[in-house]
Design a protein around this motif. Structure first.
Motif, PDB file in Angstrom:
ATOM      1  N   SER A  68      34.993 -26.937   9.911  1.00 25.90           N
ATOM      2  CA  SER A  68      36.368 -26.465   9.996  1.00 25.90           C
ATOM      3  C   SER A  68      36.390 -25.021  10.461  1.00 25.90           C
ATOM      4  CB  SER A  68      37.031 -26.584   8.622  1.00 25.90           C
ATOM      5  OG  SER A  68      38.328 -26.023   8.641  1.00 25.90           O
ATOM      6  N   SER A  69      37.230 -24.708  11.430  1.00 25.81           N
ATOM      7  CA  SER A  69      37.404 -23.345  11.926  1.00 25.81           C
ATOM      8  C   SER A  69      36.055 -22.777  12.394  1.00 25.81           C
ATOM      9  CB  SER A  69      38.078 -22.484  10.856  1.00 25.81           C
ATOM     10  OG  SER A  69      38.462 -21.239  11.380  1.00 25.81           O
ATOM     11  N   MET A  70      35.562 -21.688  11.768  1.00 28.71           N
ATOM     12  CA  MET A  70      34.251 -21.161  12.172  1.00 28.71           C
ATOM     13  C   MET A  70      33.142 -22.157  11.863  1.00 28.71           C
ATOM     14  SD  MET A  70      34.013 -18.377  13.874  1.00 28.71           S
ATOM     15  CE  MET A  70      32.329 -17.822  13.593  1.00 28.71           C
ATOM     16  N   GLY A  71      33.362 -23.021  10.888  1.00 30.76           N
ATOM     17  CA  GLY A  71      32.406 -24.089  10.624  1.00 30.76           C
ATOM     18  C   GLY A  71      32.301 -25.044  11.800  1.00 30.76           C
ATOM     19  N   GLY A  72      33.389 -25.174  12.575  1.00 28.41           N
ATOM     20  CA  GLY A  72      33.357 -25.974  13.795  1.00 28.41           C
ATOM     21  C   GLY A  72      32.518 -25.302  14.873  1.00 28.41           C
ATOM     22  N   PHE A  73      32.613 -23.974  14.951  1.00 28.18           N
ATOM     23  CA  PHE A  73      31.806 -23.213  15.913  1.00 28.18           C
ATOM     24  C   PHE A  73      30.317 -23.376  15.597  1.00 28.18           C
ATOM     25  CE2 PHE A  73      29.575 -19.180  16.819  1.00 28.18           C
ATOM     26  CZ  PHE A  73      29.732 -19.118  18.201  1.00 28.18           C
ATOM     27  N   TYR A  74      29.949 -23.073  14.345  1.00 28.04           N
ATOM     28  CA  TYR A  74      28.545 -23.207  13.959  1.00 28.04           C
ATOM     29  C   TYR A  74      28.117 -24.675  13.941  1.00 28.04           C
ATOM     30  CZ  TYR A  74      28.632 -18.286  12.586  1.00 28.04           C
ATOM     31  OH  TYR A  74      28.728 -16.926  12.594  1.00 28.04           O
ATOM     32  N   GLY A  75      29.036 -25.553  13.559  1.00 26.32           N
ATOM     33  CA  GLY A  75      28.725 -26.981  13.504  1.00 26.32           C
ATOM     34  C   GLY A  75      28.365 -27.545  14.860  1.00 26.32           C
ATOM     35  N   ARG A  76      29.113 -27.151  15.889  1.00 26.93           N
ATOM     36  CA  ARG A  76      28.802 -27.664  17.231  1.00 26.93           C
ATOM     37  C   ARG A  76      27.431 -27.165  17.679  1.00 26.93           C
ATOM     38  NH1 ARG A  76      32.620 -27.123  22.569  1.00 26.93           N
ATOM     39  NH2 ARG A  76      32.043 -24.918  22.438  1.00 26.93           N
ATOM     40  N   TYR A  77      27.110 -25.918  17.363  1.00 29.59           N
ATOM     41  CA  TYR A  77      25.788 -25.383  17.715  1.00 29.59           C
ATOM     42  C   TYR A  77      24.681 -26.180  17.020  1.00 29.59           C
ATOM     43  CZ  TYR A  77      21.734 -22.319  17.727  1.00 29.59           C
ATOM     44  OH  TYR A  77      20.456 -21.829  17.867  1.00 29.59           O
ATOM     45  N   ILE A  78      24.827 -26.389  15.721  1.00 26.67           N
ATOM     46  CA  ILE A  78      23.815 -27.118  14.948  1.00 26.67           C
ATOM     47  C   ILE A  78      23.724 -28.571  15.413  1.00 26.67           C
ATOM     48  CG2 ILE A  78      23.313 -28.061  12.635  1.00 26.67           C
ATOM     49  CD1 ILE A  78      22.489 -25.139  12.848  1.00 26.67           C
ATOM     50  N   ALA A  79      24.875 -29.208  15.625  1.00 24.58           N
ATOM     51  CA  ALA A  79      24.888 -30.621  16.051  1.00 24.58           C
ATOM     52  C   ALA A  79      24.216 -30.790  17.408  1.00 24.58           C
ATOM     53  CB  ALA A  79      26.321 -31.149  16.076  1.00 24.58           C
ATOM     54  N   GLN A  80      24.473 -29.863  18.323  1.00 24.80           N
ATOM     55  CA  GLN A  80      23.827 -29.965  19.631  1.00 24.80           C
ATOM     56  C   GLN A  80      22.334 -29.658  19.527  1.00 24.80           C
ATOM     57  OE1 GLN A  80      25.950 -27.798  22.692  1.00 24.80           O
ATOM     58  NE2 GLN A  80      27.785 -29.034  22.416  1.00 24.80           N
ATOM     59  N   ARG A  81      21.985 -28.744  18.663  1.00 24.19           N
ATOM     60  CA  ARG A  81      20.569 -28.404  18.479  1.00 24.19           C
ATOM     61  C   ARG A  81      19.768 -29.617  18.009  1.00 24.19           C
ATOM     62  NH1 ARG A  81      18.407 -23.220  15.005  1.00 24.19           N
ATOM     63  NH2 ARG A  81      16.208 -23.697  15.153  1.00 24.19           N
ATOM     64  N   TYR A  82      20.373 -30.417  17.118  1.00 26.87           N
ATOM     65  CA  TYR A  82      19.654 -31.555  16.555  1.00 26.87           C
ATOM     66  C   TYR A  82      20.080 -32.898  17.160  1.00 26.87           C
ATOM     67  CZ  TYR A  82      17.669 -28.384  13.141  1.00 26.87           C
ATOM     68  OH  TYR A  82      16.972 -27.365  12.538  1.00 26.87           O
ATOM     69  N   GLY A  83      20.997 -32.872  18.098  1.00 26.23           N
ATOM     70  CA  GLY A  83      21.398 -34.098  18.784  1.00 26.23           C
ATOM     71  C   GLY A  83      22.133 -35.085  17.903  1.00 26.23           C
ATOM     72  N   VAL A  84      23.063 -34.583  17.073  1.00 23.78           N
ATOM     73  CA  VAL A  84      23.834 -35.455  16.183  1.00 23.78           C
ATOM     74  C   VAL A  84      25.322 -35.321  16.489  1.00 23.78           C
ATOM     75  CG1 VAL A  84      22.073 -35.348  14.379  1.00 23.78           C
ATOM     76  CG2 VAL A  84      23.995 -33.735  14.327  1.00 23.78           C
ATOM     77  N   PRO A  85      26.136 -36.280  16.027  1.00 25.75           N
ATOM     78  CA  PRO A  85      27.579 -36.228  16.276  1.00 25.75           C
ATOM     79  C   PRO A  85      28.244 -35.068  15.540  1.00 25.75           C
ATOM     80  CG  PRO A  85      26.870 -38.453  15.677  1.00 25.75           C
ATOM     81  CD  PRO A  85      25.726 -37.536  15.384  1.00 25.75           C
ATOM     82  N   ILE A  86      29.411 -34.659  16.063  1.00 28.43           N
ATOM     83  CA  ILE A  86      30.152 -33.545  15.478  1.00 28.43           C
ATOM     84  C   ILE A  86      31.625 -33.919  15.266  1.00 28.43           C
ATOM     85  CG2 ILE A  86      30.544 -32.553  17.793  1.00 28.43           C
ATOM     86  CD1 ILE A  86      30.252 -30.469  14.578  1.00 28.43           C
ATOM     87  N   GLY A  87      32.118 -33.631  14.079  1.00 27.51           N
ATOM     88  CA  GLY A  87      33.542 -33.734  13.784  1.00 27.51           C
ATOM     89  C   GLY A  87      34.056 -32.325  13.532  1.00 27.51           C
ATOM     90  N   MET A  88      35.178 -31.970  14.144  1.00 32.33           N
ATOM     91  CA  MET A  88      35.691 -30.605  14.026  1.00 32.33           C
ATOM     92  C   MET A  88      37.159 -30.616  13.610  1.00 32.33           C
ATOM     93  SD  MET A  88      33.904 -29.111  17.495  1.00 32.33           S
ATOM     94  CE  MET A  88      34.277 -30.624  18.392  1.00 32.33           C
ATOM     95  N   ILE A  89      37.504 -29.704  12.708  1.00 35.35           N
ATOM     96  CA  ILE A  89      38.870 -29.579  12.210  1.00 35.35           C
ATOM     97  C   ILE A  89      39.372 -28.180  12.571  1.00 35.35           C
ATOM     98  CG2 ILE A  89      40.350 -29.641  10.173  1.00 35.35           C
ATOM     99  CD1 ILE A  89      38.128 -31.344   8.798  1.00 35.35           C
ATOM    100  N   ASN A  90      40.402 -28.115  13.414  1.00 36.57           N
ATOM    101  CA  ASN A  90      40.932 -26.824  13.885  1.00 36.57           C
ATOM    102  C   ASN A  90      39.801 -25.837  14.187  1.00 36.57           C
ATOM    103  OD1 ASN A  90      43.611 -27.634  13.708  1.00 36.57           O
ATOM    104  ND2 ASN A  90      43.947 -26.747  11.699  1.00 36.57           N
ATOM    105  N   PRO A  91      38.875 -26.215  15.077  1.00 42.43           N
ATOM    106  CA  PRO A  91      37.674 -25.398  15.260  1.00 42.43           C
ATOM    107  C   PRO A  91      37.907 -24.104  16.037  1.00 42.43           C
ATOM    108  CG  PRO A  91      37.684 -27.149  16.863  1.00 42.43           C
ATOM    109  CD  PRO A  91      38.870 -27.390  15.955  1.00 42.43           C
ATOM    110  N   ALA A  92      37.095 -23.106  15.726  1.00 31.21           N
ATOM    111  CA  ALA A  92      37.087 -21.836  16.451  1.00 31.21           C
ATOM    112  C   ALA A  92      35.997 -21.914  17.519  1.00 31.21           C
ATOM    113  CB  ALA A  92      36.827 -20.683  15.493  1.00 31.21           C
ATOM    114  N   LEU A  93      36.231 -22.688  18.562  1.00 38.15           N
ATOM    115  CA  LEU A  93      35.202 -22.901  19.575  1.00 38.15           C
ATOM    116  C   LEU A  93      34.916 -21.627  20.366  1.00 38.15           C
ATOM    117  CD1 LEU A  93      36.129 -26.465  20.847  1.00 38.15           C
ATOM    118  CD2 LEU A  93      34.520 -25.793  19.057  1.00 38.15           C
ATOM    119  N   THR A  94      35.906 -20.759  20.492  1.00 41.93           N
ATOM    120  CA  THR A  94      35.732 -19.453  21.120  1.00 41.93           C
ATOM    121  C   THR A  94      36.255 -18.409  20.128  1.00 41.93           C
ATOM    122  OG1 THR A  94      37.835 -19.782  22.266  1.00 41.93           O
ATOM    123  CG2 THR A  94      35.847 -20.243  23.511  1.00 41.93           C
TER     124      THR A  94
END
Length: 193
Positions: A68-94
Motif C-alpha cells: 500500500s502506498s510506499m509499500g507498493g513502491f517497495y513491493g514492486r521492486y521486491i516482487a520484480q527482484r524475485y519474480g513474483v506477482p504484485i498487488g498494489m493499493i493506491n501505490p506510490a509508484l513515483t
C-alpha cells in the motif's frame, strides 16, 4: 504466502495490513505483515529483503507481495527482484513528487521512529524505482478520491497490463477493501495457490 508491505508513516499493524491478514488467513493463506524502518530507503529495502530471505524463501512455497502506498513502491521492486506477482493499493509508484512536499523532520506515529526526509532521502529512492513489467501478474486497487497520490498515475501505467480496479470516491487510506476482496482473492488463487 503473502508479504504485505505497509505505507509511509505506518506499520505492519495498520488497518489495511491487518484486514488483509485476517481475510486471507481465514482462507488458509499465511500473511506476513512486517514493520520495516523508514529512516532511509536502503534500510527499508534491506529489512524487507531480510524477511523474504528468512521467512519466505526458506519455506520454498509460492508467494506474492501486496503493498500500500510506499509499500507498493517497495513491493514492486521486491516482487520484480524475485519474480513474483504484485498487488498494489493506491501505490506510490513515483514517490519523489509526492514526498517532496513533506521535506523535513518526521516521527512515524505508528512506531516512534524519527527521521529526516530531505533531498538525499529522495535521491536514495532512485535505485529502487522500477518500471511496469508486462510479464508480471499485477493487481492494482485504486480509490479515485485519493488525496495524496493522483490515482491516474498508477491507472495509466497499468490499464493495459494488469488487472485494474478503480473505485469512485474513497481516499488514500483506501475505503473499498470489502468491495475489492473478490478481486484480491481471485488474484491470489490464480497466481499463488
Amino acid at each position: 504466502m503473502i508479504l504485505y508491505l505497509h505505507g509511509f508513516l505506518s506499520s505492519g499493524n495498520s488497518h489495511k495490513g491487518q484486514w488483509v491478514k485476517q481475510a486471507f488467513e481465514a482462507e488458509g493463506i499465511e500473511v506476513l505483515t512486517p514493520t520495516y524502518p523508514i529512516s532511509s530507503p536502503q534500510a527499508s529495502v534491506e529489512a524487507i529483503d531480510a524477511v523474504v530471505r528468512e521467512a519466505i524463501l526458506k519455506n520454498d512455497q509460492a508467494w506474492c507481495v501486496f503493498g500500500s502506498s510506499m509499500g507498493g513502491f517497495y513491493g514492486r521492486y521486491i516482487a520484480q527482484r524475485y519474480g513474483v506477482p504484485i498487488g498494489m493499493i493506491n501505490p506510490a509508484l513515483t514517490p519523489k513528487p509526492v514526498l517532496g512536499a513533506y521535506l523535513g523532520e518526521h516521527d512515524n506515529p505508528a512506531t516512534g521512529e524519527h527521521f529526516c526526509l530531505d533531498e538525499a532521502y529522495l535521491k536514495a529512492l532512485e535505485p529502487f524505482h522500477t518500471q511496469v513489467d508486462d510479464h508480471q501478474p499485477a493487481l492494482l486497487l485504486l480509490d479515485k478520491g485519493d488525496e495524496v497520490i493522483p490515482y491516474q498515475w498508477a491507472y495509466d501505467a497499468y490499464k493495459d497490463v494488469g488487472e485494474v480496479c478503480a473505485f469512485e470516491g474513497g481516499n488514500h487510506a483506501f475505503q473499498h477493501l470489502d468491495q475489492a476482496w473478490s478481486n484480491m482473492k481471485r488474484f491470489v488463487e490464480r497466481n499463488v495457490t
